[in-house]
Scaffold this motif. Structure first.
Motif, PDB file in Angstrom:
ATOM      1  N   ARG A  70       0.827  -1.210   0.000  1.00  0.00           N
ATOM      2  CA  ARG A  70       0.000   0.000   0.000  1.00  0.00           C
ATOM      3  C   ARG A  70       0.857   1.254   0.000  1.00  0.00           C
ATOM      4  O   ARG A  70       0.548   2.224  -0.679  1.00  0.00           O
ATOM      5  CB  ARG A  70      -0.938   0.000   1.208  1.00  0.00           C
ATOM      6  CG  ARG A  70      -2.030  -1.019   1.107  1.00  0.00           C
ATOM      7  CD  ARG A  70      -2.952  -0.924   2.271  1.00  0.00           C
ATOM      8  NE  ARG A  70      -3.999  -1.925   2.181  1.00  0.00           N
ATOM      9  CZ  ARG A  70      -5.019  -1.976   2.993  1.00  0.00           C
ATOM     10  NH1 ARG A  70      -5.136  -1.102   3.978  1.00  0.00           N
ATOM     11  NH2 ARG A  70      -5.933  -2.918   2.856  1.00  0.00           N
ATOM     12  N   VAL A  71       1.926   1.239   0.769  1.00  0.00           N
ATOM     13  CA  VAL A  71       2.816   2.399   0.814  1.00  0.00           C
ATOM     14  C   VAL A  71       3.465   2.608  -0.542  1.00  0.00           C
ATOM     15  O   VAL A  71       3.537   3.734  -1.049  1.00  0.00           O
ATOM     16  CB  VAL A  71       3.878   2.229   1.925  1.00  0.00           C
ATOM     17  CG1 VAL A  71       4.945   3.299   1.824  1.00  0.00           C
ATOM     18  CG2 VAL A  71       3.226   2.252   3.294  1.00  0.00           C
ATOM     19  N   GLU A  72       3.930   1.525  -1.159  1.00  0.00           N
ATOM     20  CA  GLU A  72       4.562   1.635  -2.475  1.00  0.00           C
ATOM     21  C   GLU A  72       3.580   2.146  -3.526  1.00  0.00           C
ATOM     22  O   GLU A  72       3.945   2.975  -4.363  1.00  0.00           O
ATOM     23  CB  GLU A  72       5.120   0.278  -2.906  1.00  0.00           C
ATOM     24  CG  GLU A  72       6.321  -0.142  -2.096  1.00  0.00           C
ATOM     25  CD  GLU A  72       6.698  -1.595  -2.327  1.00  0.00           C
ATOM     26  OE1 GLU A  72       6.044  -2.271  -3.139  1.00  0.00           O
ATOM     27  OE2 GLU A  72       7.656  -2.042  -1.678  1.00  0.00           O
ATOM     28  N   ARG A  73       2.362   1.681  -3.506  1.00  0.00           N
ATOM     29  CA  ARG A  73       1.350   2.176  -4.454  1.00  0.00           C
ATOM     30  C   ARG A  73       1.085   3.657  -4.239  1.00  0.00           C
ATOM     31  O   ARG A  73       0.957   4.421  -5.186  1.00  0.00           O
ATOM     32  CB  ARG A  73       0.041   1.400  -4.293  1.00  0.00           C
ATOM     33  CG  ARG A  73      -0.020   0.158  -5.125  1.00  0.00           C
ATOM     34  CD  ARG A  73      -1.432  -0.351  -5.207  1.00  0.00           C
ATOM     35  NE  ARG A  73      -2.076  -0.417  -3.911  1.00  0.00           N
ATOM     36  CZ  ARG A  73      -2.351  -1.547  -3.258  1.00  0.00           C
ATOM     37  NH1 ARG A  73      -2.071  -2.712  -3.787  1.00  0.00           N
ATOM     38  NH2 ARG A  73      -2.934  -1.517  -2.094  1.00  0.00           N
ATOM     39  N   PHE A  74       1.017   4.073  -2.967  1.00  0.00           N
ATOM     40  CA  PHE A  74       0.795   5.484  -2.662  1.00  0.00           C
ATOM     41  C   PHE A  74       1.943   6.327  -3.209  1.00  0.00           C
ATOM     42  O   PHE A  74       1.724   7.365  -3.823  1.00  0.00           O
ATOM     43  CB  PHE A  74       0.644   5.687  -1.153  1.00  0.00           C
ATOM     44  CG  PHE A  74       0.447   7.116  -0.759  1.00  0.00           C
ATOM     45  CD1 PHE A  74      -0.810   7.690  -0.808  1.00  0.00           C
ATOM     46  CD2 PHE A  74       1.514   7.894  -0.356  1.00  0.00           C
ATOM     47  CE1 PHE A  74      -0.997   9.011  -0.451  1.00  0.00           C
ATOM     48  CE2 PHE A  74       1.342   9.216   0.005  1.00  0.00           C
ATOM     49  CZ  PHE A  74       0.079   9.778  -0.049  1.00  0.00           C
ATOM     50  N   GLU A  75       3.171   5.871  -2.973  1.00  0.00           N
ATOM     51  CA  GLU A  75       4.323   6.632  -3.441  1.00  0.00           C
ATOM     52  C   GLU A  75       4.395   6.677  -4.962  1.00  0.00           C
ATOM     53  O   GLU A  75       4.815   7.667  -5.542  1.00  0.00           O
ATOM     54  CB  GLU A  75       5.616   6.059  -2.857  1.00  0.00           C
ATOM     55  CG  GLU A  75       5.749   6.340  -1.375  1.00  0.00           C
ATOM     56  CD  GLU A  75       6.978   5.708  -0.759  1.00  0.00           C
ATOM     57  OE1 GLU A  75       7.667   4.906  -1.441  1.00  0.00           O
ATOM     58  OE2 GLU A  75       7.267   6.019   0.402  1.00  0.00           O
ATOM     59  N   ARG A  76       4.018   5.599  -5.651  1.00  0.00           N
ATOM     60  CA  ARG A  76       3.989   5.605  -7.111  1.00  0.00           C
ATOM     61  C   ARG A  76       2.966   6.604  -7.628  1.00  0.00           C
ATOM     62  O   ARG A  76       3.199   7.310  -8.590  1.00  0.00           O
ATOM     63  CB  ARG A  76       3.633   4.211  -7.641  1.00  0.00           C
ATOM     64  CG  ARG A  76       4.827   3.328  -7.865  1.00  0.00           C
ATOM     65  CD  ARG A  76       4.487   2.153  -8.770  1.00  0.00           C
ATOM     66  NE  ARG A  76       3.217   1.508  -8.496  1.00  0.00           N
ATOM     67  CZ  ARG A  76       3.029   0.411  -7.756  1.00  0.00           C
ATOM     68  NH1 ARG A  76       4.062  -0.155  -7.174  1.00  0.00           N
ATOM     69  NH2 ARG A  76       1.832  -0.100  -7.594  1.00  0.00           N
ATOM     70  N   ARG A  77       1.830   6.671  -6.992  1.00  0.00           N
ATOM     71  CA  ARG A  77       0.774   7.577  -7.448  1.00  0.00           C
ATOM     72  C   ARG A  77       1.082   9.033  -7.151  1.00  0.00           C
ATOM     73  O   ARG A  77       0.884   9.912  -7.978  1.00  0.00           O
ATOM     74  CB  ARG A  77      -0.558   7.222  -6.792  1.00  0.00           C
ATOM     75  CG  ARG A  77      -1.220   6.017  -7.355  1.00  0.00           C
ATOM     76  CD  ARG A  77      -2.564   5.816  -6.718  1.00  0.00           C
ATOM     77  NE  ARG A  77      -3.129   4.543  -7.132  1.00  0.00           N
ATOM     78  CZ  ARG A  77      -4.139   3.963  -6.536  1.00  0.00           C
ATOM     79  NH1 ARG A  77      -4.698   4.519  -5.487  1.00  0.00           N
ATOM     80  NH2 ARG A  77      -4.595   2.821  -6.978  1.00  0.00           N
TER      81      ARG A  77
END
Length: 86
Positions: A70-77
């Motif tokens: 979830r953190v990685e997806r947030f940072e990608r977005r």
């Protein structure tokens, strides 16, 4: 208690659809559906999605969340908001 101001409390069957269990308890909830209980009496029936019989907190079957993903997806977005400070 003052008479006439409180709703009527009566036996009601709550059926947990996820676990397939039913509980007979007292409630003020109303229902048009009825069920014949083990004692031979007919009581109002209310279907619920989850109860203590199927809730992960009470059954001990909690799920592990993928927080790193979830953190990685947030940072990608949205990108990183603050630089790392070490």
């Amino acid at each position: 208690m003052r008479p006439g101001i409180h709703p009527e409390s009566r036996p009601v069957v709550f059926r947990d659809r996820a676990a397939g269990v039913a509980f007979l308890t007292r409630s003020t909830a109303r229902s048009d559906r009825t069920i014949e209980w083990e004692d031979g009496n007919v009581h109002p029936l209310i279907d619920v999605e989850i109860s203590s019989a199927s809730h992960p907190f009470h059954t001990g079957t909690s799920r592990v969340l993928d927080t790193a993903g979830r953190v990685e997806r947030f940072e990608r977005r949205y990108g990183r908001t603050a630089p790392d400070r070490h």
